[in-house]
Design an enzyme around this catalytic site. Structure first.
Site, PDB file in Angstrom:
ATOM      1  N   ASN A  82       1.747   4.824   7.770  1.00  0.00           N
ATOM      2  CA  ASN A  82       1.319   3.578   7.144  1.00  0.00           C
ATOM      3  C   ASN A  82       1.965   2.323   7.717  1.00  0.00           C
ATOM      4  O   ASN A  82       1.589   1.219   7.342  1.00  0.00           O
ATOM      5  CB  ASN A  82       1.603   3.665   5.627  1.00  0.00           C
ATOM      6  CG  ASN A  82       1.229   2.406   4.893  1.00  0.00           C
ATOM      7  OD1 ASN A  82       0.088   1.959   4.935  1.00  0.00           O
ATOM      8  ND2 ASN A  82       2.200   1.799   4.219  1.00  0.00           N
ATOM      9  N   LYS A 106      -5.354  -0.956  15.949  1.00  0.00           N
ATOM     10  CA  LYS A 106      -5.986  -0.269  14.823  1.00  0.00           C
ATOM     11  C   LYS A 106      -7.238   0.489  15.267  1.00  0.00           C
ATOM     12  O   LYS A 106      -7.566   1.536  14.700  1.00  0.00           O
ATOM     13  CB  LYS A 106      -6.316  -1.270  13.719  1.00  0.00           C
ATOM     14  CG  LYS A 106      -5.071  -1.834  13.036  1.00  0.00           C
ATOM     15  CD  LYS A 106      -4.213  -0.740  12.419  1.00  0.00           C
ATOM     16  CE  LYS A 106      -3.058  -1.286  11.616  1.00  0.00           C
ATOM     17  NZ  LYS A 106      -2.256  -0.220  10.966  1.00  0.00           N
ATOM     18  N   THR A 157      -1.767  -7.444  -1.711  1.00  0.00           N
ATOM     19  CA  THR A 157      -0.395  -6.987  -1.861  1.00  0.00           C
ATOM     20  C   THR A 157       0.463  -8.201  -2.217  1.00  0.00           C
ATOM     21  O   THR A 157       0.035  -9.349  -2.042  1.00  0.00           O
ATOM     22  CB  THR A 157       0.111  -6.369  -0.557  1.00  0.00           C
ATOM     23  OG1 THR A 157       0.088  -7.372   0.465  1.00  0.00           O
ATOM     24  CG2 THR A 157      -0.761  -5.197  -0.133  1.00  0.00           C
ATOM     25  N   ILE A 169       0.825  -1.212   0.000  1.00  0.00           N
ATOM     26  CA  ILE A 169       0.000   0.000   0.000  1.00  0.00           C
ATOM     27  C   ILE A 169       0.856   1.257   0.000  1.00  0.00           C
ATOM     28  O   ILE A 169       0.571   2.219  -0.718  1.00  0.00           O
ATOM     29  CB  ILE A 169      -0.936  -0.018   1.221  1.00  0.00           C
ATOM     30  CG1 ILE A 169      -2.005  -1.112   1.055  1.00  0.00           C
ATOM     31  CG2 ILE A 169      -1.580   1.347   1.449  1.00  0.00           C
ATOM     32  CD1 ILE A 169      -2.815  -1.388   2.294  1.00  0.00           C
ATOM     33  N   TYR A 209      11.819   0.516   6.912  1.00  0.00           N
ATOM     34  CA  TYR A 209      12.888  -0.274   7.530  1.00  0.00           C
ATOM     35  C   TYR A 209      13.735  -0.943   6.459  1.00  0.00           C
ATOM     36  O   TYR A 209      14.945  -1.091   6.595  1.00  0.00           O
ATOM     37  CB  TYR A 209      12.278  -1.315   8.474  1.00  0.00           C
ATOM     38  CG  TYR A 209      13.266  -1.942   9.424  1.00  0.00           C
ATOM     39  CD1 TYR A 209      13.581  -1.320  10.629  1.00  0.00           C
ATOM     40  CD2 TYR A 209      13.883  -3.146   9.111  1.00  0.00           C
ATOM     41  CE1 TYR A 209      14.495  -1.892  11.505  1.00  0.00           C
ATOM     42  CE2 TYR A 209      14.790  -3.727   9.975  1.00  0.00           C
ATOM     43  CZ  TYR A 209      15.103  -3.095  11.175  1.00  0.00           C
ATOM     44  OH  TYR A 209      16.013  -3.657  12.030  1.00  0.00           O
ATOM     45  N   TYR A 258      -3.430  -6.522  17.350  1.00  0.00           N
ATOM     46  CA  TYR A 258      -3.533  -5.808  16.076  1.00  0.00           C
ATOM     47  C   TYR A 258      -4.859  -5.058  16.008  1.00  0.00           C
ATOM     48  O   TYR A 258      -4.895  -3.870  15.682  1.00  0.00           O
ATOM     49  CB  TYR A 258      -3.427  -6.802  14.915  1.00  0.00           C
ATOM     50  CG  TYR A 258      -3.483  -6.150  13.554  1.00  0.00           C
ATOM     51  CD1 TYR A 258      -2.354  -5.531  13.021  1.00  0.00           C
ATOM     52  CD2 TYR A 258      -4.654  -6.149  12.799  1.00  0.00           C
ATOM     53  CE1 TYR A 258      -2.394  -4.920  11.773  1.00  0.00           C
ATOM     54  CE2 TYR A 258      -4.697  -5.548  11.553  1.00  0.00           C
ATOM     55  CZ  TYR A 258      -3.569  -4.935  11.044  1.00  0.00           C
ATOM     56  OH  TYR A 258      -3.628  -4.330   9.811  1.00  0.00           O
TER      57      TYR A 258
END
Length: 268
Positions: A90, A162, A193, A18, A38, A158
């Site tokens: 992101n 979020k 992805t 993304i 990273y 997670y």
């Protein structure tokens, strides 16, 4: 062309998926882009490809678990291009081997995901906002997830991280709107992805597609175009919102797919 002409965008997690889609679209539409990741080699390669296509971009190392690294990314962007007017927070992590149900979850993993998925959003905004104020305004876009809107059998950290992003988006929008700074979020569903295509079994992909309102999965550009819209002046009266880009996965009664199969036996 030119939907974000003259804007300067810092995109974290921009070397793939993304983030990469968004970086390409932003640059194609006129923004100067810093791709922070990273995977610095991937970030540099992505930036080089954008420059080869006539856009303006540079790559940068970013460790989103480190406050100093996030601050450095913002300061690098301002030094490189004179300002920052778009921030796409992101970066996001998950680990299905450790992020389990609330009884069995690895608490170290809980802290890690909260630090990277939620705190990095706070820190990116914290360091970018003063520069946006000096620039006369800006747009912050955060990556949330459909996991922030409903429960699941695993990924407790997670989902919680979020959900925090969704509410932090509202708080940021409320606190800095008068400074002409907008803050919105995008909540992807299952997006195909490259990582998803290689790591997710077809059976899992089929399960998700079964419960989508649409007969297909999303692509990275589906999120990229949404972020582009939120970064552009086309969305200048939108702030504090989270746009769910998930194919209508949560739009209807969750039993509708099974119920339709039940009804079909009487129509044969």
């Amino acid at each position: 062309m030119g939907r974000v002409q003259g804007k300067v965008a810092l995109i974290t997690g921009g070397a793939s998926g993304i983030g990469l889609s968004t970086a390409r679209l932003m640059a194609r539409e006129g923004a100067k882009v810093v791709i922070a990741d990273y995977n610095v080699n991937g970030a540099n390669e992505a930036a080089a490809a954008i420059r080869d296509s006539g856009g303006e971009a540079v790559g940068l190392f970013l460790d989103a678990s480190k406050e100093a690294s996030i601050k450095e990314a913002v300061e690098f962007t301002v030094k490189q291009y004179g300002m920052i007017t778009v921030l796409f927070n992101n970066v996001g992590l998950t680990d299905l081997q450790k992020d389990l149900d609330v009884v069995n979850i690895d608490l170290v993993e809980w802290d890690r995901l909260m630090n990277v998925n939620a705190k990095s959003v706070l820190l990116g905004s914290r360091f970018a906002i003063p520069h946006m104020v000096k620039a006369g305004g800006g747009s912050i876009v955060n990556t949330a997830s459909m996991a922030g809107f409903a429960g699941d059998s695993v990924r407790s950290a997670y989902g919680a991280s979020k959900a925090a992003v969704v509410n932090l988006t509202k708080y940021t929008a409320a606190q800095y709107g008068k400074d002409n700074i907008r803050c919105n979020a995008v909540a992807p569903g299952l997006i195909l992805t490259p990582a998803a295509k290689t790591s997710m079994p077809q059976a899992v992909l089929d399960i998700f597609e079964k419960y989508n309102a649409l007969p297909y999965h999303g692509e990275a550009d589906d999120i990229g175009y949404t972020v582009l819209f939120l970064a552009s002046d086309e969305s200048k009266f939108i702030t504090g919102q989270t746009i769910q880009v998930e194919g209508g996965h949560y739009m209807a009664n969750p039993s509708i797919s099974d119920f339709n199969q039940y009804l079909a036996q009487f129509q044969q």
